[in-house]
Design an enzyme around this catalytic site. Structure first.
Site, PDB file in Angstrom:
ATOM      1  N   HIS A   1     -10.804  -5.408  10.366  1.00  5.49           N
ATOM      2  CA  HIS A   1     -11.405  -4.952   8.988  1.00  5.49           C
ATOM      3  C   HIS A   1     -12.455  -4.489   9.215  1.00  5.49           C
ATOM      4  O   HIS A   1     -13.328  -4.491   8.128  1.00  5.49           O
ATOM      5  CB  HIS A   1     -11.383  -6.495   8.329  1.00  5.49           C
TER       6      HIS A   1
ATOM      7  N   GLU B   1       0.834  -0.986  -0.026  1.00  4.71           N
ATOM      8  CA  GLU B   1      -0.033  -0.048   0.038  1.00  4.71           C
ATOM      9  C   GLU B   1       0.795   1.340  -0.055  1.00  4.71           C
ATOM     10  O   GLU B   1       0.517   2.199  -0.753  1.00  4.71           O
ATOM     11  CB  GLU B   1      -1.027  -0.052   1.335  1.00  4.71           C
TER      12      GLU B   1
END
Lengths: 328, 352
Positions: A129, A60
């Site tokens: 998450h 990322e």
């Protein structure tokens, strides 16, 4: 006018913008061959090829930074981060680079890029998450943070984000991808930085954004059967924040409840409450309430998860309490 | 330190490259001298409180900086870390504008918004000095991606310090650059120390250029005190990147003559180490080499020195005379596309 899902609206808009401007390209994990974890980029690799639909390694910080560098040379990358939780790995690039490059170099170089990423709990994905950390980005001058709640807004706001010359964090939500709505043909880009009164009312203002705008609508329906007329302000833009629309509404209704998907302490609602006390102090008939996620790492267990997440029921309770507290 | 271990293609290039003309060598010497005197002047201005914040100097790296910049074409892009004054000068930016940035004035390269660590100049394609270790690597990789996207033939050079090779962004960037065949040359300036921590104490593979092998990327190490060797090694890597669109990792070794920044007295160094540094001074060494070769005698060097000192003094005077940015410009550079609701409040201003 066509009726479509939020997902379809995003996908069609990405395609339109790629057809319109060859400098627009998409990159991210699993967006090409796999067509996106949530299928927002379905069919794009086939249509545009690997140059404009770039699968990246799981890195990322690296690929978000690469998108910033490409934007510095005039391209318009639209980066997908699989969920906002993973954006934390790119925090340095987003906060220290994307948000700073225009100012830090005295306005010599802009960063016209979009980071699309969904937040949202309620899918039993567990603590790492299921977070809503849009606050981190909404805190940072130099970034723009958009949070559309309907397919039409998803389309018009993504269009605006791609054409804007600043880095935009574009907040989607897992629970919204399958929601449906009408999307007008030839939709113009939205004006960035403008909230909307999505339901007029007279007794109380509910301020919400993204998934919570839907929860607010559901709550308002229930409240109407009790004779409480709730006005809903959908923030739509978390930075810049349209304080005027919020305050103007509360000045009319005299009380407010903020519905937010993040944690309460220091959350988006804290900023809204502070805005209301400064802009509508003399109009308030009751303290501003906030309905937010329970302050725990979100558990996997379904009953625990449901208990932690703000719902229409919890919002109805808070609104009733608030209206009662006005003594009207 | 100081040993030269080059692998292909730098070694091949070394035999191929012609010995530079005397004028070129003198120009390199003058460039190195300018960096030396500029940095000494900056250190003085810092102690006089003319310069704020952090101030990292290129002292000891003059040959490296000059050699690397000689390898770039004007159309190539450069990203650096926060130790970039010399790069800005060698890229051709007027010493006045570089010094004015250190002084935080509106005439500075970044209009006084960046300071020592954040110099940026579109015209010379210096796309930023960056203060966060490793932050510039993904950016430079993306710039190289954009070059290929547009079908250009520019090369991106991305400079960093030795400590940067341990950060995640280094590995993510090298991996992407190799995976996507990007025209980028990563350059590690190995001065043996990340602040006060030695390379050996921080890197499991202290021969830093070898890290490239994990990405099947070609790499080389070159003596950073030898300006011509640096130029040749860098040129080979840059031109290969241009020709074949392949990344390269170049490591240069050179001493850091002083502390990490102006305020660091480098107490972690022994007296012997400090004495050895004087021996390793690349500027003095190059001056003697040129004298022995009959290219530049002591008298000519003294003359050059006076010229360069005058240039640096002029830069400092210009900076000192330049205006500070006006407070009315405080909100001018938050967004490139101004939109509704962007706050323009000073600390005590009310929201409503």
């Amino acid at each position: 006018m066509a009726t479509m899902t939020y997902r379809q609206a995003l996908r069609d808009t990405l395609r339109d913008e790629m057809l319109r401007d060859e400098n627009v390209f998409v990159m991210g994990e699993e967006i090409g061959v796999f067509e996106g974890s949530y299928k927002i980029t379905e069919g794009l690799l086939k249509e545009f090829g690997p140059k404009r639909v770039r699968d990246t390694p799981i890195a990322e910080e690296g690929f978000v930074g690469a998108a910033i560098g490409a934007a510095m040379l005039g391209l318009r990358p639209v980066v997908e981060i699989m969920t906002i939780n993973f954006s934390l790995l790119a925090l340095d690039q987003i906060v220290n680079h994307a948000a700073k490059i225009y100012g830090m170099f005295g306005g010599q170089c802009s960063v016209p890029m979009v980071i699309r990423t969904p937040g949202g709990g309620g899918q039993q994905l567990g603590a790492t998450h299921s977070q809503n950390v849009e606050l981190f980005y909404s805190f940072i001058p130099g970034l723009k943070v958009l949070a559309p709640s309907t397919p039409a807004e998803a389309s018009s706001m993504l269009r605006a984000a791609i054409r804007d010359d600043d880095p935009v964090l574009f907040l989607e939500n897992l629970a919204l991808y399958n929601t449906r709505g009408e999307v007008p043909d030839d939709l113009e880009p939205a004006e960035i930085g403008r909230a909307a009164v999505t339901r007029p009312g007279t007794d109380v203002t509910i301020i919400a954004y993204s998934r919570m705008a839907h929860v607010a609508a559901e709550a308002a329906d229930k409240l109407a059967t009790d004779g409480i007329s709730a006005e809903i302000v959908d923030l739509r833009s978390l930075r810049p924040l349209d304080r005027e629309t919020v305050v103007e509404s509360v000045r009319r209704t005299g009380c407010a409840v903020v519905a937010e998907d993040d944690w309460l302490t220091y959350g988006i609602g804290a900023e809204i409450a502070a805005t209301i006390q400064e802009g509508a102090f003399d109009h308030l008939d009751a303290p501003v309430r906030r309905v937010a996620m329970a302050e725990v790492p979100l558990p996997y267990s379904k009953p625990l998860e449901l208990a932690a997440l703000p719902s229409a029921e919890s919002l109805v309770t808070a609104v009733r309490d608030t209206v009662r507290a006005t003594g009207r | 330190m100081g040993d030269t271990k080059t692998r292909t293609p730098a070694r091949r290039a070394k035999t191929r490259a012609a010995q530079p003309e005397p004028e070129t060598l003198v120009a390199y010497y003058r460039q190195m001298l300018l960096i030396r005197r500029f940095e000494e002047r900056a250190a003085r201005a810092y102690t006089e409180a003319k310069i704020g914040g952090y101030c990292h100097l290129n002292l000891g790296e003059e040959a490296t900086v000059t050699g690397l910049m000689a390898a770039l074409q004007p159309r190539d892009y450069l990203f650096t870390n926060y130790r970039e004054h010399g790069y800005a000068l060698a890229r051709g930016i007027d010493a006045r504008r570089v010094m004015a940035e250190l002084y935080g004035r509106s005439t500075g390269v970044s209009k006084g918004w960046g300071g020592s660590m954040h110099m940026f100049d579109l015209e010379s394609r210096l796309l930023g000095g960056y203060g966060i270790v490793g932050g510039q690597l993904p950016l430079a990789t993306g710039a190289a991606l954009a070059v290929n996207y547009k079908g250009g033939d520019e090369v991106v050079m991305c400079q960093m310090g030795d400590g940067t090779t341990n950060i995640g962004a280094f590995h993510e960037s090298l991996n992407m650059a190799a995976l996507w065949d990007l025209p980028i040359v990563f350059v590690v300036i190995n001065n043996g120390l990340g602040m006060g921590t030695t390379v050996e104490a921080s890197s499991a593979e202290p021969e830093l250029y070898r890290r490239a092998s994990a990405y099947r990327m070609e790499s080389a190490r070159v003596d950073g005190t030898d300006v011509v060797a640096v130029r040749d090694a860098a040129q080979a890597a840059v031109e290969r990147a241009r020709r074949e669109s392949k990344p390269f990792l170049l490591e240069t070794t050179s001493p850091r003559l002083r502390g990490h920044s102006v305020v660091d007295p480098a107490r972690y160094r022994t007296a012997e180490e400090k004495e050895a540094l004087k021996e390793a001074d690349p500027l003095a060494h190059f001056g003697l080499t040129l004298e022995e070769a009959g290219i530049l005698d002591a008298e000519a060097r003294t003359k050059l020195d006076a010229e360069v000192k005058a240039e640096v003094d002029d830069a400092a005077a210009f900076a000192d005379d330049s205006p500070h940015p006006d407070v009315s410009t405080l909100f001018d550079y938050t967004y490139a596309t101004p939109v509704r609701g962007v706050p323009r409040r000073l600390p005590a201003d009310p929201v409503f």
